[in-house]
Scaffold this motif. Structure first.
Motif, PDB file in Angstrom:
ATOM      1  N   LEU A 146      -7.867  31.658 -16.808  1.00  0.00           N
ATOM      2  CA  LEU A 146      -6.955  32.259 -15.653  1.00  0.00           C
ATOM      3  C   LEU A 146      -6.000  32.831 -16.429  1.00  0.00           C
ATOM      4  N   ASP A 147      -5.672  32.395 -17.693  1.00  0.00           N
ATOM      5  CA  ASP A 147      -4.444  32.894 -18.513  1.00  0.00           C
ATOM      6  C   ASP A 147      -5.417  34.009 -19.303  1.00  0.00           C
ATOM      7  N   GLU A 148      -6.555  33.797 -19.714  1.00  0.00           N
ATOM      8  CA  GLU A 148      -6.922  35.424 -20.174  1.00  0.00           C
ATOM      9  C   GLU A 148      -7.841  36.476 -19.277  1.00  0.00           C
ATOM     10  N   ASN A 149      -7.602  36.087 -18.148  1.00  0.00           N
ATOM     11  CA  ASN A 149      -8.792  36.659 -16.805  1.00  0.00           C
ATOM     12  C   ASN A 149      -7.582  37.081 -15.322  1.00  0.00           C
ATOM     13  N   LYS A 151      -7.573  39.496 -12.714  1.00  0.00           N
ATOM     14  CA  LYS A 151      -8.010  39.431 -12.045  1.00  0.00           C
ATOM     15  C   LYS A 151      -9.061  38.449 -11.211  1.00  0.00           C
ATOM     16  N   LEU A 152      -9.223  37.620 -11.935  1.00  0.00           N
ATOM     17  CA  LEU A 152      -9.351  35.853 -11.586  1.00  0.00           C
ATOM     18  C   LEU A 152      -8.351  36.271 -10.814  1.00  0.00           C
ATOM     19  N   LYS A 153      -7.146  35.371 -11.747  1.00  0.00           N
ATOM     20  CA  LYS A 153      -6.218  34.443 -11.544  1.00  0.00           C
ATOM     21  C   LYS A 153      -5.883  35.083  -9.974  1.00  0.00           C
ATOM     22  N   TRP A 154      -5.806  36.535  -9.768  1.00  0.00           N
ATOM     23  CA  TRP A 154      -5.089  37.091  -8.674  1.00  0.00           C
ATOM     24  C   TRP A 154      -5.898  36.943  -7.226  1.00  0.00           C
ATOM     25  N   GLU A 155      -7.053  36.878  -7.573  1.00  0.00           N
ATOM     26  CA  GLU A 155      -7.940  36.273  -6.281  1.00  0.00           C
ATOM     27  C   GLU A 155      -7.699  35.041  -6.220  1.00  0.00           C
ATOM     28  N   PHE A 156      -7.392  34.550  -6.476  1.00  0.00           N
ATOM     29  CA  PHE A 156      -7.283  32.836  -6.067  1.00  0.00           C
ATOM     30  C   PHE A 156      -5.589  32.797  -6.187  1.00  0.00           C
ATOM     31  N   PRO A 157      -4.718  33.469  -5.327  1.00  0.00           N
ATOM     32  CA  PRO A 157      -3.290  33.292  -5.762  1.00  0.00           C
ATOM     33  C   PRO A 157      -2.495  32.251  -5.550  1.00  0.00           C
ATOM     34  N   ASN A 158      -3.133  31.117  -5.135  1.00  0.00           N
ATOM     35  CA  ASN A 158      -2.627  29.702  -4.829  1.00  0.00           C
ATOM     36  C   ASN A 158      -2.965  29.019  -5.637  1.00  0.00           C
ATOM     37  N   VAL A 159      -3.775  29.147  -6.773  1.00  0.00           N
ATOM     38  CA  VAL A 159      -3.496  28.351  -7.917  1.00  0.00           C
ATOM     39  C   VAL A 159      -2.204  28.923  -8.502  1.00  0.00           C
ATOM     40  N   ILE A 160      -1.508  29.687  -8.763  1.00  0.00           N
ATOM     41  CA  ILE A 160      -0.092  30.100  -8.733  1.00  0.00           C
ATOM     42  C   ILE A 160       0.942  29.173  -8.143  1.00  0.00           C
ATOM     43  N   SER A 161       1.277  28.913  -9.518  1.00  0.00           N
ATOM     44  CA  SER A 161       2.646  28.399  -8.898  1.00  0.00           C
ATOM     45  C   SER A 161       3.794  29.277  -8.046  1.00  0.00           C
ATOM     46  N   LYS A 162       4.637  27.989  -7.171  1.00  0.00           N
ATOM     47  CA  LYS A 162       5.302  29.281  -6.610  1.00  0.00           C
ATOM     48  C   LYS A 162       6.388  29.632  -7.358  1.00  0.00           C
ATOM     49  N   GLU A 163       7.315  29.341  -8.317  1.00  0.00           N
ATOM     50  CA  GLU A 163       8.379  29.746  -9.019  1.00  0.00           C
ATOM     51  C   GLU A 163       7.388  30.896 -10.044  1.00  0.00           C
ATOM     52  N   ASN A 164       6.825  30.830 -10.390  1.00  0.00           N
ATOM     53  CA  ASN A 164       5.644  32.233 -11.586  1.00  0.00           C
ATOM     54  C   ASN A 164       5.512  32.517 -10.405  1.00  0.00           C
ATOM     55  N   PHE A 165       4.291  32.433  -9.497  1.00  0.00           N
ATOM     56  CA  PHE A 165       4.198  34.063  -8.171  1.00  0.00           C
ATOM     57  C   PHE A 165       5.389  34.714  -8.081  1.00  0.00           C
ATOM     58  N   GLN A 166       6.346  34.334  -8.101  1.00  0.00           N
ATOM     59  CA  GLN A 166       7.998  34.532  -7.706  1.00  0.00           C
ATOM     60  C   GLN A 166       7.892  35.992  -8.717  1.00  0.00           C
ATOM     61  N   THR A 167       8.397  35.169  -9.937  1.00  0.00           N
ATOM     62  CA  THR A 167       8.618  35.861 -10.842  1.00  0.00           C
ATOM     63  C   THR A 167       7.601  37.325 -11.342  1.00  0.00           C
ATOM     64  N   LEU A 168       6.301  37.008 -11.423  1.00  0.00           N
ATOM     65  CA  LEU A 168       5.067  38.210 -11.228  1.00  0.00           C
ATOM     66  C   LEU A 168       5.570  39.021 -10.341  1.00  0.00           C
ATOM     67  N   ILE A 169       5.672  38.638  -8.803  1.00  0.00           N
ATOM     68  CA  ILE A 169       5.899  39.501  -7.970  1.00  0.00           C
ATOM     69  C   ILE A 169       7.185  40.583  -8.608  1.00  0.00           C
ATOM     70  N   GLU A 170       8.532  40.002  -8.815  1.00  0.00           N
ATOM     71  CA  GLU A 170       9.537  40.228  -9.078  1.00  0.00           C
ATOM     72  C   GLU A 170       9.261  41.601 -10.166  1.00  0.00           C
ATOM     73  N   LYS A 171       8.450  41.032 -11.173  1.00  0.00           N
ATOM     74  CA  LYS A 171       8.434  42.326 -12.357  1.00  0.00           C
ATOM     75  C   LYS A 171       7.657  42.694 -12.531  1.00  0.00           C
ATOM     76  N   SER A 172       6.343  43.406 -11.012  1.00  0.00           N
ATOM     77  CA  SER A 172       5.568  43.723 -10.580  1.00  0.00           C
ATOM     78  C   SER A 172       6.193  45.109 -10.464  1.00  0.00           C
ATOM     79  N   GLN A 173       5.479  46.288  -9.848  1.00  0.00           N
ATOM     80  CA  GLN A 173       5.778  47.196  -9.351  1.00  0.00           C
ATOM     81  C   GLN A 173       5.576  47.923  -7.765  1.00  0.00           C
ATOM     82  N   ILE A 174       5.556  46.170  -7.488  1.00  0.00           N
ATOM     83  CA  ILE A 174       4.979  46.357  -5.642  1.00  0.00           C
ATOM     84  C   ILE A 174       6.704  46.755  -5.277  1.00  0.00           C
ATOM     85  N   LYS A 175       6.834  48.315  -4.674  1.00  0.00           N
ATOM     86  CA  LYS A 175       8.141  48.580  -4.560  1.00  0.00           C
ATOM     87  C   LYS A 175       7.974  49.170  -3.043  1.00  0.00           C
TER      88      LYS A 175
END
Length: 359
Positions: A146-149, A151-175
């Motif tokens: 998953l670290d190296e893929n 695309k695969l990671k974001w097809e299964f978003p529930n495997v990402i811990s809540k803390e990491n998920f929130q951090t990634l969202i805040e760093k993303s370009q979602i506006k």
């Protein structure tokens, strides 16, 4: 831990395992569906690309998902499960394999690895089968893949811990449109545990790669909007698209930017309960919006099935043919997926009751 495999449903972990094994072993691996799997979840005939490249022949992958609710018993149950599955595979069904691979979501200690190998050797002696090789794919293998893929990671978003998920969202370009931004962040974090990877989501993802616009259609509460949001999240975090939730089709034109990739979600595009405008106006409006869609500007529409069917019925053969190419329907879940979705809802209800009892 970085990934929370123990929190997802076993059916979702099983399909994730299939995807990971395709990367580790070969794109030719086969996923065994249905109830009578005879102790086979995933099989392969041939060589391995990245895992135990010294092995070849007939492979059997037995997937065992362990929940965090039973963490204290996971190690013993894993050993017991292994012996039962070996007996089922080699004694009851008399199948033959060169390589038997146990696949699990838990982290294995050195002692547990030794005990599982001993369990395999003892079962082989007791049941007199000829399989020579035993190995284990566990948490660390999943983590590396998953670290190296991304695309695969974001097809299964529930495997990402809540803390990491929130951090990634805040760093993303979602506006999102500014006044909706904060509400969307909060909502997606609350809703994320409800997501279950299904064939509906997979078909939508594949079709969105093929067409610049798709329509997710189905009955109320069939997951159209939530799957649209997870799709947009996937494109935003993995492919650097700016994701925008629009309340009205005209908002697409208002927020459209030619200089950056964008993905739009237009919920209940034809109306929430009935077609909102006269059909002629809607076709003009719809064609104008679709003209903006291209490789850099994706649009995800959602619509209740009966409204969508009424819309294309009015549109004539040309419109019907095009619209049916980009539709993804949400009602044909498999029996496994229905059970997984139902169990997920029941778990959330039970969790909510538990939390309310604390107060």
């Amino acid at each position: 831990m970085k990934y929370t495999f123990e929190e997802i449903h076993w059916q979702e972990f099983e399909y994730l395992s299939y995807r990971v094994i395709r990367i580790l072993i070969s794109s030719d691996v086969k996923y065994i569906e249905g109830g009578n799997d005879k102790g086979r979840d995933i099989t392969h005939l041939g060589n391995s690309n990245n895992f135990r490249t010294d092995l070849s022949g007939k492979w059997n992958f037995q997937v065992k998902h362990k929940s965090s609710h039973y963490a204290n018993n996971n190690e013993n149950s894993l050993k017991n499960d292994l012996k039962k599955e070996l007996e089922k595979t080699f004694v009851k069904y008399k199948l033959e394999f060169n390589n038997y691979i146990l696949v699990t979501n838990i982290t294995l200690s050195g002692n547990l690895v030794d005990e599982l190998n001993t369990t395999f050797k003892e079962a082989k002696s007791e049941f007199q089968f000829n399989c020579e090789n035993f190995d284990i794919i566990s948490y660390r293998d999943f983590e590396n893949v998953l670290d190296e893929n991304e695309k695969l990671k974001w097809e299964f978003p529930n495997v990402i811990s809540k803390e990491n998920f929130q951090t990634l969202i805040e760093k993303s370009q979602i506006k999102y449109i500014e006044q909706r931004n904060k509400g969307w962040f909060n909502l997606i974090l609350i809703q994320k545990p409800k997501f279950v990877y299904t064939s509906f989501y997979e078909r939508a993802l594949q079709k969105l790669g093929k067409f610049p616009a798709i329509i997710l259609s189905g009955p109320p509460r069939s997951g159209k909007t939530f799957n649209a949001e997870i799709l947009a999240l996937n494109f935003s975090l993995h492919r650097n698209y700016q994701a925008i939730l629009v309340e009205h089709p005209d908002d697409v034109e208002k927020t459209y930017r030619n200089d950056i990739p964008q993905i739009f979600i237009c919920d209940d595009v034809f109306g929430k309960h009935v077609i909102t405008f006269r059909a002629e106006e809607w076709f003009q409006k719809f064609e104008r919006i679709l003209s903006l869609a291209d490789e850099k500007h994706k649009i995800i529409f959602t619509s209740r099935e009966y409204i969508f069917r009424a819309f294309i019925k009015i549109g004539g053969d040309n419109s019907k043919g095009f619209l049916e190419k980009i539709i993804v329907e949400s009602h044909d879940y498999s029996e496994r997926e229905k059970r997984a979705l139902l169990l997920d809802i029941l778990n959330l209800v039970q969790s909510a009751k538990t939390q309310s009892n604390k107060f």
